[in-house]
Design a protein around this motif. Structure first.
Motif, PDB file in Angstrom:
ATOM      1  N   THR B   5      65.863  41.816  21.956  1.00 63.18           N
ATOM      2  CA  THR B   5      66.354  43.096  21.445  1.00 63.18           C
ATOM      3  C   THR B   5      65.223  44.125  21.432  1.00 63.18           C
ATOM      4  O   THR B   5      64.054  43.783  21.226  1.00 63.18           O
ATOM      5  CB  THR B   5      66.924  42.949  20.017  1.00 63.18           C
ATOM      6  N   HIS B   8      65.605  51.567  20.514  1.00 64.21           N
ATOM      7  CA  HIS B   8      65.810  52.724  21.401  1.00 64.21           C
ATOM      8  C   HIS B   8      65.719  54.057  20.677  1.00 64.21           C
ATOM      9  O   HIS B   8      65.467  55.072  21.314  1.00 64.21           O
ATOM     10  CB  HIS B   8      67.174  52.608  22.092  1.00 64.21           C
ATOM     11  N   VAL B  98      73.004  41.082  18.299  1.00 66.97           N
ATOM     12  CA  VAL B  98      72.646  41.295  19.708  1.00 66.97           C
ATOM     13  C   VAL B  98      72.271  39.965  20.364  1.00 66.97           C
ATOM     14  O   VAL B  98      72.726  39.640  21.462  1.00 66.97           O
ATOM     15  CB  VAL B  98      71.493  42.315  19.827  1.00 66.97           C
ATOM     16  N   ASP B 104      76.065  44.747  22.393  1.00 66.35           N
ATOM     17  CA  ASP B 104      74.946  45.229  23.221  1.00 66.35           C
ATOM     18  C   ASP B 104      74.048  46.172  22.436  1.00 66.35           C
ATOM     19  O   ASP B 104      72.824  46.103  22.527  1.00 66.35           O
ATOM     20  CB  ASP B 104      75.478  45.975  24.457  1.00 66.35           C
ATOM     21  N   THR B 105      74.661  47.102  21.701  1.00 69.60           N
ATOM     22  CA  THR B 105      73.896  48.164  21.051  1.00 69.60           C
ATOM     23  C   THR B 105      74.398  48.328  19.623  1.00 69.60           C
ATOM     24  O   THR B 105      75.612  48.435  19.394  1.00 69.60           O
ATOM     25  CB  THR B 105      74.058  49.490  21.831  1.00 69.60           C
ATOM     26  N   SER B 221      69.131  47.537  20.948  1.00 67.76           N
ATOM     27  CA  SER B 221      69.991  47.162  22.073  1.00 67.76           C
ATOM     28  C   SER B 221      69.380  46.010  22.845  1.00 67.76           C
ATOM     29  O   SER B 221      68.162  45.797  22.783  1.00 67.76           O
ATOM     30  CB  SER B 221      70.164  48.366  23.006  1.00 67.76           C
ATOM     31  N   ARG B 222      70.212  45.294  23.588  1.00 71.32           N
ATOM     32  CA  ARG B 222      69.689  44.266  24.484  1.00 71.32           C
ATOM     33  C   ARG B 222      69.037  44.904  25.705  1.00 71.32           C
ATOM     34  O   ARG B 222      68.260  44.268  26.409  1.00 71.32           O
ATOM     35  CB  ARG B 222      70.797  43.301  24.920  1.00 71.32           C
ATOM     36  N   LYS B 223      69.365  46.177  25.982  1.00 69.38           N
ATOM     37  CA  LYS B 223      68.764  46.864  27.131  1.00 69.38           C
ATOM     38  C   LYS B 223      67.287  47.130  26.828  1.00 69.38           C
ATOM     39  O   LYS B 223      66.950  47.561  25.727  1.00 69.38           O
ATOM     40  CB  LYS B 223      69.484  48.183  27.389  1.00 69.38           C
TER      41      LYS B 223
END
Lengths: 102, 378
Positions: B5, B8, B98, B104-105, B221-223
């Motif tokens: 994680t 952001h 997450v 995801d977020t 987020s996982r992004k």
């Protein structure tokens, strides 16, 4: 009447009763009465109390090292105290242990 | 195991007195800032850390209010309560959500509004974080009382004195003076701190965190982003002072630290900058020992040498900490992360040059909860 109860398992003595021993998981924690006497392990003088204790302030809250056990008990006192002072249980009032100097 | 994680976006209101702003207004403000900082991603879930809104503002359903009033749609939300660790636990719940693959977020927010009430009423409400069905609560113990008892014993067993606690409070005030979001910006001195009126002896006014209004928020987020949440840990500990096997140890802090270090594959020597839960000056002293930055019963020596100052070898509470940045209870754990993200981005108040690894420790009760997060600039 004034006797305090101490609960023991796996070498840990405490005045707090548990359902299971956190070390071994046993559900039969031994229970015994201990002397009312002890000594001041540490303390504070409370000048700013919560509203329900406002009428008592300032007052002392002491952590009393009980004689004959490693357990300690939290108590309220009105006299000036210092670490190491000898104290004994005076009475139990509204669920609180009230201690006094010996 | 490290997490997958990333942070952001961050947002935070000024901490202090917000007479003309509501709890909701503060909560939405910090949340909106975090979402815009993150570039307005689609949010899949919301976790809100809060402790007193029910008892002091007659307001619950904070998760749903955030989702509804921000216009996030029919997403899952929850309020998380863990006394003063509510914010850190809210973040952990979001990280787990997450990591599980469910979301995801996630938006994490923390909020508290306390300044509208009298001190005695707030002290009473905060006492809900004790075991109220205990002889200890009946004896009249309070949170500052617990740390007063601890401080007197610490003085007894070490060479520390009230002056060392004052040094902690002074350091955190000096840090807060450079933080525009902090509650207190007025200069003080060791003399003023040591002569201030007593709250719970030996703790005086400057040794105790204040009542504060404020909110903070994060988007995770996982992004991938530039800030990786390398570890998240949470443990519970003793709920009563009279049940502690060692008064001078707060095992929840130590254990949450050990678990976080293990997950991150790091040790205390790897941490560049720290936010610690200094609800009282004494708490910071114990926490720097429990987290392994300094040996047990020797934290006061590190403080005396200035090692925890912003320019010291282990900078602690560059935000000003709870003592001077302020302590809006549910927001505190989130605000710690806000400061550390600013440190890792390189634009923080009291910037630590080249900071790459950061640790936050958030305490609830007298050691009932401790949450630790380790962040890494990637």
């Amino acid at each position: 009447m004034k006797k305090l109860k101490v609960y023991s398992c796996c070498g840990h003595d405490t005045v707090v009763k548990r359902v299971y021993c956190p070390s071994c998981g046993a559900n039969e924690i031994s229970e015994r009465e201990v002397e009312d006497k002890g000594s001041i392990y540490s303390f504070t003088k409370i000048h700013v109390p919560p509203s329900e204790f406002a009428h008592l302030a300032p007052y002392y809250v002491a952590l009393v090292q009980l004689d004959g056990t490693s357990a300690k008990v939290t108590a309220r006192m009105t006299e000036d105290i210092a670490i190491g002072d000898q104290v004994e249980l005076d009475k139990v009032e509204d669920g609180a242990y009230l201690y006094k100097s010996v | 195991m490290t997490t997958n994680t990333y942070i952001h976006g961050i947002g935070m209101t000024k901490f202090g007195t917000h007479e003309d702003r509501t709890l909701k207004d503060l909560l939405l403000d910090a949340s909106r800032q975090a979402l815009e900082d993150a570039g307005r991603p689609k949010v899949d879930a919301v976790f809100v850390g809060n402790f007193l809104a029910g008892s002091m503002s007659n307001q619950e359903i904070l998760g749903a209010i955030v989702a509804n009033d921000l216009g996030l749609g029919f997403v899952p939300t929850a309020k998380v309560e863990g006394a003063c660790a509510s914010g850190g636990i809210a973040l952990r719940q979001a990280v787990l959500a997450v990591m599980s693959g469910e979301h995801d977020t996630v938006l994490v927010a923390g909020v508290e509004k306390m300044k509208h009430a009298k001190t005695a009423e707030v002290t009473q409400a905060i006492n809900a974080a004790m075991d109220t069905d205990s002889s200890e609560k009946s004896a009249g113990l309070t949170f500052p009382g617990f740390f007063g008892v601890l401080a007197n014993r610490y003085f007894h067993e070490t060479g520390a004195s009230k002056k060392h606690l004052a040094m902690v409070a002074l350091k955190n005030r000096e840090n807060a003076m450079n933080n525009p979001l902090a509650q207190f910006s007025k200069a003080t001195s060791l003399e003023e701190i040591m002569n201030a009126r007593m709250i719970t002896e030996p703790l005086g006014l400057f040794d105790c965190s204040p009542m504060t209004d404020g909110a903070a928020a994060l988007v995770i987020s996982r992004k991938p982003s530039g800030i990786h949440i390398k570890a998240s840990s949470l443990v519970s500990g003793p709920t009563q002072m009279q049940d502690a096997s060692d008064l001078l140890s707060i095992p929840a802090i130590g254990e949450s630290g050990r678990r976080a270090y293990e997950k991150a594959g790091l040790g205390p020597e790897d941490i560049d900058v720290v936010e610690i839960h200094d609800c009282f000056s004494m708490t910071e002293m114990i926490a720097i020992e429990e987290l392994g930055f300094f040996p047990r019963l020797e934290g006061w020596k590190a403080v005396e040498k200035g090692l925890t100052k912003a320019n010291g070898e282990k900078p602690v509470n560059t935000s000003g900490g709870l003592l001077s940045r302020g302590h809006p209870i549910g927001a505190t754990g989130v605000a710690q992360i806000y400061q550390l993200v600013r440190q890792l981005r390189g634009d923080a108040a009291n910037q630590v040059e080249g900071a790459r690894i950061a640790l936050a420790q958030n305490l609830g009760g007298t050691g009932s909860y401790s949450a630790v997060h380790i962040l890494e600039r990637v």
